[in-house]
Design a protein around this motif. Structure first.
Motif, mmCIF file in Angstrom:
data_model
loop_
_atom_site.group_PDB
_atom_site.id
_atom_site.type_symbol
_atom_site.label_atom_id
_atom_site.label_comp_id
_atom_site.label_asym_id
_atom_site.label_seq_id
_atom_site.Cartn_x
_atom_site.Cartn_y
_atom_site.Cartn_z
ATOM 1 N N UNK A 157 0.981 -1.579 -0.008
ATOM 2 C CA UNK A 157 0.302 -0.063 0.140
ATOM 3 C C UNK A 157 1.169 0.994 0.147
ATOM 4 N N UNK A 158 0.433 2.308 -0.331
ATOM 5 C CA UNK A 158 1.163 3.809 -0.465
ATOM 6 C C UNK A 158 -0.309 4.447 0.099
ATOM 7 N N UNK A 159 0.550 5.864 0.788
ATOM 8 C CA UNK A 159 -0.814 6.559 1.476
ATOM 9 C C UNK A 159 0.171 7.541 1.272
ATOM 10 N N UNK A 160 -0.913 9.064 0.553
ATOM 11 C CA UNK A 160 -0.099 10.351 -0.197
ATOM 12 C C UNK A 160 -1.006 11.132 0.906
ATOM 13 N N UNK A 161 -0.598 12.596 1.095
ATOM 14 C CA UNK A 161 -1.252 13.488 1.960
ATOM 15 C C UNK A 161 -1.985 14.883 0.858
ATOM 16 N N UNK A 162 -2.334 14.783 0.528
ATOM 17 C CA UNK A 162 -3.126 15.933 -0.318
ATOM 18 C C UNK A 162 -4.008 16.622 0.186
ATOM 19 N N UNK A 163 -4.149 18.392 -0.603
ATOM 20 C CA UNK A 163 -4.892 19.001 0.475
ATOM 21 C C UNK A 163 -6.483 18.480 0.088
ATOM 22 N N UNK A 164 -7.410 18.694 0.582
ATOM 23 C CA UNK A 164 -8.699 18.901 0.747
ATOM 24 C C UNK A 164 -9.491 19.288 -0.853
ATOM 25 N N UNK A 165 -9.373 20.294 -0.819
ATOM 26 C CA UNK A 165 -9.541 20.805 -1.903
ATOM 27 C C UNK A 165 -8.640 19.993 -3.488
ATOM 28 N N UNK A 166 -8.614 19.589 -3.699
ATOM 29 C CA UNK A 166 -7.946 18.607 -3.998
ATOM 30 C C UNK A 166 -8.311 17.314 -4.135
ATOM 31 N N UNK A 167 -8.345 16.358 -2.856
ATOM 32 C CA UNK A 167 -9.117 15.585 -2.633
ATOM 33 C C UNK A 167 -10.629 15.661 -3.602
ATOM 34 N N UNK A 168 -11.168 17.094 -3.849
ATOM 35 C CA UNK A 168 -12.297 17.392 -4.461
ATOM 36 C C UNK A 168 -12.418 17.646 -5.778
ATOM 37 N N UNK A 169 -10.939 18.412 -6.113
ATOM 38 C CA UNK A 169 -11.221 19.108 -7.717
ATOM 39 C C UNK A 169 -10.704 16.963 -8.288
#
Length: 263
Positions: A157-169
Motif C-alpha cells: 500500500x502507499x499513503x499520500x497526503x493531499x489537500x481537501x481541495x485536491x481531493x475534491x477537484x
C-alpha cells in the motif's frame, strides 16, 4: 499569475505514431465528405499526404479504418469502416480524459509556492519509474488535508497526503483508480528490517539494479508485491549502506512527498 498546462494526445503502435488530433480530424473529414481528395482539401494538406496518413493508420490497426467503395450514385469514394468509426469515438473519450487530467494538474501546480519545480520533479520521476498505480481503499479526511491510501499489487500500500481541495477537484473516492508519483530522492533506504522511522510509507523489497554515476546513484528496488521503485542517493551513502544487487532492503517515503494523479 496562474500557470496552466497544455499537451497533445498521441497513441502509438509498435513504436510508431498511430493516432493524433490531426489524423482523427482527417478521418472525420473522410466520413463527412466521402472522399480523400475533399478531406485533404478541407485539411489543407496534399492528396498524397492524406493517403500516406490513411495507409499508415490502416497498416498499424488491427482492422482497416478506411476503405474504398465503388459504384453508387457518386461513382464510389472513400468511407470509414465500422471499426474506424469506433476508433474515432474512442479517441474522443481519451481526449476528454486527457483534457481533464491536464486541468487537474493545472490546479495542483498552483496550490503553493514552487509549483513549477513540483511539475519538473514529477516529470523526472515518471521516467524513473516512481509511478505506482492503485485503487483507493481508505481516505482519512482532516480539517485541511486528507490521507489517501492506495492498494498496489500484492499486499503493498502507499499513503499520500493531499489537500481537501485536491481531493475534491480530482473527484477521488473509495475505489478510484489513481497513480502515486514521487521523486527518487524522496525515498530513504535501510538494510535493517527492524528499523523504525516516523514515516507513513514503508516498503520491503530487494535491490534489483544499481546505476552508479560520478556523484550520485539510483537504486531500483523490486517490491514483494511486484512493483518497483527508484531511490536516489549519493555514492557515499551507497557505500555506507553497502548496497548490492539482490540484497533485501526497506524503503521509506513520506506521504507528503507523494503526488496523486488521475489519467
Amino acid at each position: 499569475m496562474k500557470n496552466s498546462l497544455d499537451g497533445r494526445l498521441w497513441l502509438g503502435r509498435s513504436e510508431h505514431s498511430f493516432l493524433g488530433k490531426g489524423r482523427i480530424e482527417l478521418l472525420e473529414q473522410i466520413e463527412r465528405t466521402g472522399s480523400i481528395s475533399k478531406a485533404a482539401k478541407a485539411m489543407g494538406m496534399s492528396y498524397k499526404a492524406a493517403w500516406d496518413a490513411v495507409d499508415a493508420m490502416n497498416n498499424l490497426s488491427e482492422k482497416p479504418l478506411v476503405e474504398r467503395v465503388t459504384g453508387g450514385k457518386g461513382g464510389g469514394g472513400t468511407v470509414l469502416t465500422p471499426y474506424g468509426k469506433e476508433v474515432v469515438e474512442t479517441y474522443k473519450v481519451l481526449q476528454e480524459e486527457h483534457r481533464r487530467f491536464l486541468h487537474n494538474l493545472s490546479l495542483r501546480i498552483n496550490e503553493k509556492d514552487g509549483h513549477l519545480r513540483l511539475l519538473k520533479n514529477m516529470a523526472m520521476r515518471v521516467s524513473a519509474r516512481n509511478q505506482l498505480s492503485g485503487k483507493v481503499i481508505k481516505i482519512h479526511k482532516g480539517a485541511v488535508n486528507s490521507e489517501v491510501v492506495l492498494q498496489l499489487q500484492g499486499n503493498d500500500t502507499v499513503t499520500a497526503t493531499i489537500t481537501n481541495d485536491s481531493l475534491r477537484d480530482l473527484d477521488i473516492s473509495i475505489d478510484s483508480q489513481v497513480t502515486a508519483l514521487f521523486k527518487a530522492n524522496a525515498v530513504m533506504l535501510s538494510t535493517d528490517p527492524d528499523i523504525k522511522l516516523g514515516v507513513e510509507n514503508r516498503f520491503a523489497g530487494r535491490v534489483e539494479r544499481i546505476s552508479r554515476g560520478s556523484v550520485n546513484a539510483e537504486v531500483i528496488v523490486a517490491l514483494r508485491g511486484g512493483n518497483t521503485i527508484c531511490a536516489g542517493l549519493t555514492n557515499a551513502a551507497l557505500d555506507e549502506l553497502g548496497l548490492k544487487e539482490k540484497m533485501d532492503v526497506v524503503a521509506f517515503c513520506k506521504a507528503s512527498s507523494i503526488i496523486i494523479g488521475i489519467y
